[in-house]
Design an enzyme around this catalytic site. Structure first.
Site, PDB file in Angstrom:
ATOM      1  N   GLY A  30      32.705  19.372   4.969  1.00 46.44           N
ATOM      2  CA  GLY A  30      31.354  19.420   4.457  1.00 46.44           C
ATOM      3  C   GLY A  30      31.227  18.924   3.033  1.00 46.44           C
ATOM      4  O   GLY A  30      30.201  18.374   2.657  1.00 46.44           O
ATOM      5  N   MET A  31      32.264  19.121   2.207  1.00 44.14           N
ATOM      6  CA  MET A  31      32.172  18.701   0.814  1.00 44.14           C
ATOM      7  C   MET A  31      32.580  17.258   0.597  1.00 44.14           C
ATOM      8  O   MET A  31      32.107  16.613  -0.329  1.00 44.14           O
ATOM      9  CB  MET A  31      33.035  19.605  -0.068  1.00 44.14           C
ATOM     10  CG  MET A  31      32.435  20.955  -0.362  1.00 44.14           C
ATOM     11  SD  MET A  31      33.417  21.856  -1.580  1.00 44.14           S
ATOM     12  CE  MET A  31      33.151  20.829  -3.031  1.00 44.14           C
ATOM     13  N   LYS A  48      40.269  15.078  -3.658  1.00 44.34           N
ATOM     14  CA  LYS A  48      39.063  15.314  -2.851  1.00 44.34           C
ATOM     15  C   LYS A  48      37.908  14.543  -3.464  1.00 44.34           C
ATOM     16  O   LYS A  48      37.501  14.800  -4.606  1.00 44.34           O
ATOM     17  CB  LYS A  48      38.731  16.803  -2.778  1.00 44.34           C
ATOM     18  CG  LYS A  48      37.439  17.091  -2.006  1.00 44.34           C
ATOM     19  CD  LYS A  48      37.137  18.583  -1.901  1.00 44.34           C
ATOM     20  CE  LYS A  48      38.049  19.243  -0.903  1.00 44.34           C
ATOM     21  NZ  LYS A  48      37.653  20.656  -0.653  1.00 44.34           N
ATOM     22  N   ASP A 142      36.015  34.783  -0.958  1.00 46.79           N
ATOM     23  CA  ASP A 142      36.026  34.197   0.385  1.00 46.79           C
ATOM     24  C   ASP A 142      37.462  34.092   0.885  1.00 46.79           C
ATOM     25  O   ASP A 142      37.871  33.088   1.458  1.00 46.79           O
ATOM     26  CB  ASP A 142      35.358  32.825   0.389  1.00 46.79           C
ATOM     27  CG  ASP A 142      35.019  32.340   1.804  1.00 46.79           C
ATOM     28  OD1 ASP A 142      34.945  33.198   2.717  1.00 46.79           O
ATOM     29  OD2 ASP A 142      34.823  31.133   2.002  1.00 46.79           O
TER      30      ASP A 142
END
Length: 589
Positions: A30-31, A48, A142
């Site tokens: 998603g990123m 990334k 998380d």
């Protein structure tokens, strides 16, 4: 690709990013896309490249910079450090140490539960990582199996805050919480302030799952489990089915009161005693099949694949130039490697606009239990394949979390159904599923030029009534039907309506706005003007996001094309969410 095993670069991929030559693809989510690179000194790094739509969002850039700076403060054993980043270029990026390994989530899925000695080492080393994270005034919030990487030297905690920049940006208007429901602490699930003890609770849940494959709060859907976690003070989990050696650890981690939970330091010491050997001894800590697979990952990182297609000719085809931050250029011949360079100057060609020059950034040397080669890639979000059921205890204020539900589609013949909750059908079967995690939307279907759709029904009245109580209900546009209170929402549902602390709508298939009433316009809208995966209660009440006259379009789980035209919005005094009255049109290809 799977868990950090690189694949060849594709034709559309860049060949370098700000001096980092790219050697293969490690993952995509998603990123953005994660690439394998090496410094000139041979150290492997994961780079990334953030998706362009995030780079165009000033709020995301601000949050991303904050999260990266927080991550850079965290140094210690069993952590994967961020070593470089740029938040000011056309597309932000970050580089971190690459650790060949596989996520705990994948390991449990493919190889089953771990033996108890491995569980104690897993939890003890992760507790040590939490000590370092909390010492930097960072709370992970998380921690889950997908964010723990199993390496040859032990486990490593990844993603301590960076992905939250994307999730938080999506939630700025909706007011939701970030996290994965099945691994939240009670205070997190209730929307209360969370501190270091919240991470300890999550680690207790991970210990139970790693040892047995069973979650202490059952195998229900994500929100059902989260509701039970929120109710821990009144109904603690049953631990009698877990190994006796593990139960003291679970009891001390899963206390409802955060102040009653064991500290990470105490937890590490408890695990070391239970394991019967020092946590620093890493030899043979994993079962042989897992160790062999991790060794394969290490070999793949040392010998990265070459591109299967030639790189675009940028000189003759400007449109083929790959995306990477502007002004980036490869390190010139003879330039100093960032990992080994002296303090000054910054090597030419290396773009770095963070507050600390690359040479001055802390670099942890190889140590026992700490990687000598670089960076983690958060493993792809596990695919959710089946339903979500919500049972919320009275008075429990459980907040929805951010993310796109990745749902496996199911195609089959469908019968007719009632068009409102009052005429809903009976329950459907349920399996447990993975929690939401922010991820890239699936492709909504074929192009408009190839649509060829025929009408199944047109302008059928269809009321999207908010749940009458604190629960989540599903909307299936193919039948069409709305599940009743207490029913399971199904993997075939395109939409969920939630009345949990304000709640909102969650789109389980990509939903966009159409400018016209034809199937071609509807298909185009579902592809080009896509809404966020979640629309909050405030937006729905104001009618700004979905005003009367809006045409919502999606390719359904059965491959049909659905259009909802909003005809009326009505607020009920007993509900946070308004009722939306629509006309539903369904086309079949």
């Amino acid at each position: 690709m799977r868990d950090g095993v690189p694949e060849p670069l594709r034709a559309e991929d860049p060949r370098e990013i700000s001096g980092y030559a790219l050697r293969g693809r490690l993952g995509e989510g998603g990123m953005g896309t994660v690439y394998l690179s090496h410094t000139r000194g041979g150290q492997a790094v994961a780079v990334k490249l953030i998706r362009r739509e995030f780079g165009d969002d000033p709020e995301f850039r601000r949050r991303f910079e904050q999260e990266v700076q927080a991550a850079r403060r965290v140094q210690g054993y069993h952590l994967v450090p961020v070593v470089d980043h740029d938040t000011s270029g056309r597309q932000p990026w970050l580089a971190s140490v690459f650790v060949p390994g596989m996520s705990l989530n994948s390991a449990l899925k493919d190889h089953g539960p771990l033996p108890l000695p491995a569980v104690f080492r897993l939890i003890g080393c992760t507790a040590r990582a939490l000590t370092a994270i909390h010492a930097a005034d960072v709370v992970h919030r998380d921690l889950k199996p997908g964010n723990i990487l199993l390496g040859a030297a032990g486990p490593y905690v990844i993603d301590f805050g960076i992905a939250r920049a994307a999730d938080a940006t999506q939630l700025t208007r909706s007011g939701g919480l970030i996290g994965t429901p099945q691994f939240m602490s009670p205070e997190h699930a209730l929307g209360e302030e969370t501190g270091p003890a919240a991470d300890v609770f999550s680690l207790g849940l991970i210990a139970a799952l790693a040892a047995t494959g069973r979650h202490p709060y059952g195998a229900g859907g994500a929100m059902t489990v989260a509701a039970q976690i929120a109710n821990t003070e009144h109904r603690p989990p049953r631990l009698d089915g877990y190994p006796p050696e593990l139960r003291p650890l679970l009891e001390r981690c899963l206390a409802a009161d955060p102040s009653a939970r064991v500290s990470p330091d105490e937890l590490a010491a408890l695990c070391e005693r239970s394991a019967g050997r020092p946590l620093s001894e890493s030899a043979g800590w994993l079962p042989e099949p897992l160790a062999a697979e991790i060794a394969r990952h290490e070999r793949a990182a040392q010998l990265p694949p070459q591109p299967t297609t030639p790189a675009p000719d940028h000189a003759t085809d400007p449109a083929a130039v790959p995306t990477y931050p502007p002004d980036a250029s490869p390190l010139p011949t003879g330039a100093t490697d960032p990992a080994t360079a002296p303090a000054d100057p910054v090597p030419p060609g290396v773009r770095t606009e963070s507050t600390t020059p690359l040479q001055h950034r802390p670099h942890t040397p190889p140590q026992p239990g700490y990687p000598s080669a670089p960076a983690p890639v958060a493993d792809p979000a596990p695919k959710s394949s089946r339903p979500v059921r919500v049972v919320v205890a009275a008075g429990v204020a459980l907040l929805l979390v951010a993310g796109t539900w990745a749902i496996a589609t199911h195609v089959g013949d469908r019968g007719g159904g009632a068009t409102d909750a009052d005429g809903s059908h009976g329950d459907r079967p349920s399996d447990s599923e993975s929690g939401p995690k922010f991820s890239e939307s699936a492709s909504p279907g074929p192009s408009a030029q190839q649509s060829g759709y025929r009408v199944i029904f047109k302008n059928r009245p269809f009321a999207l009534r908010a749940p009458a109580e604190a629960s989540v209900i599903g909307v299936d546009l193919d039948e069409p039907r709305i599940s009743g209170p207490g029913e399971f929402t199904d993997s075939d549902d395109e939409l969920e309506l939630s009345e949990v602390l304000g709640g909102g709508w969650t789109f389980r298939t990509p939903m966009g706005k159409s400018t016209g009433a034809t199937p071609e316009a509807c298909l185009q809208g579902s592809q080009s003007d896509v809404l966020p995966s979640e629309v909050g209660e405030k937006e729905l009440q104001r009618g700004q996001t979905l005003p009367v006259g809006t045409r919502l379009c999606t390719v359904t789980s059965d491959g049909n094309l659905a259009m909802l035209r909003i005809t009326k919005v009505e607020q009920r005094a007993t509900n946070d969410l308004p009722d939306y009255f629509t006309e539903l049109t369904l086309w079949q290809r």
